[in-house]
Design a protein around this motif. Sequence first.
Motif: not given
Length: 259
Positions: A151-176
Motif C-alpha cells: 500500500d505504501g509503495l503504491g502497488r495496490g491494496i488488494d491484500q489489505l482488502v482481503l484481510k479487511a473482509v476476514l478481519d471484519g468477520f473475525a471481529a464480529m465473532a470475537f466481539a460477541s
Amino acid sequence: MSAAFPGLGTVINVGTILVGAVLGMLVGHRLSVHTREVVTDCLGLVTLLTAGLNAIMVTDSGFAGAVGSGAPLLIVLGSLLIGGITGSILRIEDRLEVLAGAIQKRVGGKLPEEQSDADAGSARERFIEGWMTASLLFCVGPLTILGSLNDGLGRGIDQLVLKAVLDGFAAMAFASTFGVGVLLSAASVAIVQGGLTLTGFLLGSVLPDPHIAALTATGGLMLVAIGLRLLNIKQIPVGDMLPALIVAPLLTQLVVALR
C-alpha cells in the motif's frame, strides 16, 4: 486494486473491524453462555489454523536459502527466547493488563455498584483478552506486512482488502464473546499497519522476503499460544513475547551477514 492515497487499505481494514465489532456486541448479549463458549472454542481452533499457516513459513525455500537449511528453526527459537526473556524482564504482559484495565474504565464506564468483585474481575479479564487476542490476530501475518508495505509503495491494496473482509468477520465473532475490548483492536491495527504503510512510503521495501518469513513464522507460533489461551489449555503470557517480532528480522539479518 489501486489506492486513491497511501493508507486507504488500512482505513478500510479499520472500518471493517469497527463495523464487525459493533455488530458482534449488538448480538452478543442474546447468545447463551454455552453458545458464547462454543464461539470462543471455534475461534481458538481457527486461530490455531491461522497459526499453522503462518508458522509453516519456517520451511520457506527463500528463507532457508538466505540463512542456511538448518537455521530457520533456530532463528525462530532464538527470536522467541530472546523476545520472551526481554518481555518478561520488562513485564510487558503485566503493563498491558494495567493499561487495558485503565482503558476499560474509560471506555466501558464505571461498573455497577451491585456488581461483585468476581464479576468485575471477569469483565476486566474478558476486555483484556479481547483486545490482546484480536490485536495480535489482526496485526500478525503476511497480509499485514506485505499488504501494508505494498500500500505504501503504491502497488495496490488488494491484500489489505482481503484481510479487511476476514478481519471484519473475525471481529464480529470475537466481539460477541469478548465485547468492547475487540473494538479497541481497531486502534492497534491503525497504528501497526499505518506505521508499516508509512515505512513503505518513505523507505521502500525495507524487509527482504527471508526477514518477512522469519517474522511470520515467529508470529505464527505466538498465534498458537493465543489459540491455546482461547481453548483454556494454557494461559501463555503472549504479551511478554511481543519483542520476538522485532528480534526475528534482526536475527535473520545477523545470520545472513555472518554467512
